[in-house]
Design an enzyme around this catalytic site. Structure first.
Site, PDB file in Angstrom:
ATOM      1  N   CYS A   1      26.260 -26.255 -38.372  1.00  0.00           N
ATOM      2  CA  CYS A   1      24.722 -27.132 -38.311  1.00  0.00           C
ATOM      3  C   CYS A   1      25.415 -28.224 -39.562  1.00  0.00           C
ATOM      4  CB  CYS A   1      24.398 -26.364 -38.379  1.00  0.00           C
ATOM      5  SG  CYS A   1      23.740 -25.003 -40.205  1.00  0.00           S
TER       6      CYS A   1
ATOM      7  N   LEU B   1       8.290 -53.356 -42.830  1.00  0.00           N
ATOM      8  CA  LEU B   1       8.658 -54.683 -41.174  1.00  0.00           C
ATOM      9  C   LEU B   1      10.065 -54.941 -41.667  1.00  0.00           C
ATOM     10  CD1 LEU B   1       4.937 -55.875 -41.170  1.00  0.00           C
ATOM     11  CD2 LEU B   1       6.622 -53.746 -39.629  1.00  0.00           C
TER      12      LEU B   1
ATOM     13  N   ASP C   1       5.188 -37.802 -37.810  1.00  0.00           N
ATOM     14  CA  ASP C   1       5.761 -38.498 -39.427  1.00  0.00           C
ATOM     15  C   ASP C   1       3.925 -38.920 -40.010  1.00  0.00           C
ATOM     16  OD1 ASP C   1       5.468 -40.388 -40.947  1.00  0.00           O
ATOM     17  OD2 ASP C   1       7.771 -41.308 -40.629  1.00  0.00           O
TER      18      ASP C   1
ATOM     19  N   CYS D   1      26.077 -27.097 -42.727  1.00  0.00           N
ATOM     20  CA  CYS D   1      27.895 -26.624 -43.271  1.00  0.00           C
ATOM     21  C   CYS D   1      28.157 -28.343 -44.017  1.00  0.00           C
ATOM     22  CB  CYS D   1      28.511 -26.312 -41.378  1.00  0.00           C
ATOM     23  SG  CYS D   1      27.863 -25.209 -41.511  1.00  0.00           S
TER      24      CYS D   1
ATOM     25  N   CYS E   1      16.243 -45.710 -49.745  1.00  0.00           N
ATOM     26  CA  CYS E   1      16.354 -46.581 -49.106  1.00  0.00           C
ATOM     27  C   CYS E   1      15.869 -47.491 -49.930  1.00  0.00           C
ATOM     28  CB  CYS E   1      16.336 -46.809 -48.006  1.00  0.00           C
ATOM     29  SG  CYS E   1      16.889 -46.260 -46.901  1.00  0.00           S
TER      30      CYS E   1
END
Length: 248
Positions: free
Chosen positions: A170, A72, A63, A173, A185
């Site tokens: 996969c 948090l 990341d 698909c 988000c």
């Protein structure tokens, strides 16, 4: 078992060792496994905690982001003092504190087509909890190419989903193209505890895949509606025209 586990490990994993579906052989498989977690956010955080607690021998976390205050609310692997730190460094420190028997590798970089081969070298299983479709597509393509199972999770608002993908079907698909109205988000919000539910489900599927316990979500997608407190599971069919796994 004594040659495989220390007395500390036998006590630590006692609740696994008495499970018929895991036992000593399953715990040995967990200890021998190398798992890559793509994304140390809302889903990667609980998944990483549970995989480290379960005794997965080697965990790699990739990341490029740093910890932000808004993380948090749901990314429970971090503390307030981690603000501004690299997510993977803070995660690795927390996981090592949880279970020193686990080797944790912090990879402060992006997962893309140029880094995929190196990141997947020696990996047995991949968990993808990112909220970026371009990254998801890159992870899926690399997993199909290398023949590595993929546990994929996603959340938004009050709804989450988990699926397990292989060479066919996969992930592409299920999602052939990046949705034009793809939500994040940050834009639409997400209830924090939902990240714990779906991230834990991802860890559970990973543990089942590694140990061979029960039936996994391979070729299926579990959808959880937290507001209605309902789940449903749908089949994911292999797409013969899939750009990744379809037949030419």
């Amino acid at each position: 078992m004594g040659a495989q586990f220390t007395d500390d490990e036998i006590e630590r994993y006692a609740r696994h060792l008495v499970l018929r579906e895991v036992g000593g052989p399953g715990q040995q498989k967990l200890k021998a496994a190398t798992v890559l977690i793509v994304g140390a956010g809302g889903l990667g955080a609980p998944a990483a905690l549970y995989l480290a607690a379960a005794g997965v021998g080697s965990i790699r976390i990739v990341d490029p982001d740093v910890v932000d205050l808004s993380n948090l609310q749901r990314q429970i692997i971090y503390a307030g003092a981690d603000r501004g730190r690299s997510k993977v460094d803070a995660s690795a420190e927390r996981l090592q504190g949880l279970n020193s028997n686990v080797a944790v590798t912090a990879l402060n970089q992006a997962f893309d087509d140029t880094t995929a081969d190196a990141l997947l070298d020696g990996v047995d299983l991949v968990l993808d909890g990112t909220d970026n479709f371009a990254v998801r597509f890159s992870v899926n393509a690399a997993c199909v190419q290398h023949g590595i199972p993929l546990v994929s999770g996603a959340i938004g608002r009050w709804t989450g989903q988990v699926g397990v993908f292989g060479r066919k079907p996969c992930y592409r698909c299920l999602v052939p193209e990046i949705p034009p109205d793809a939500e994040t988000c940050a834009a639409v919000g997400v209830i924090g505890a939902l990240a714990g539910v779906i991230g834990s489900m991802m860890a559970l599927e990973a543990i089942k895949l590694i140990t061979g316990a029960g039936e996994t979500l391979s070729g299926r997608l579990l959808i959880y509606d937290a507001l209605a407190a309902e789940t449903r599971t749908v089949r994911v069919a292999g797409d013969p025209d899939c750009p990744v796994c379809g037949q030419a």
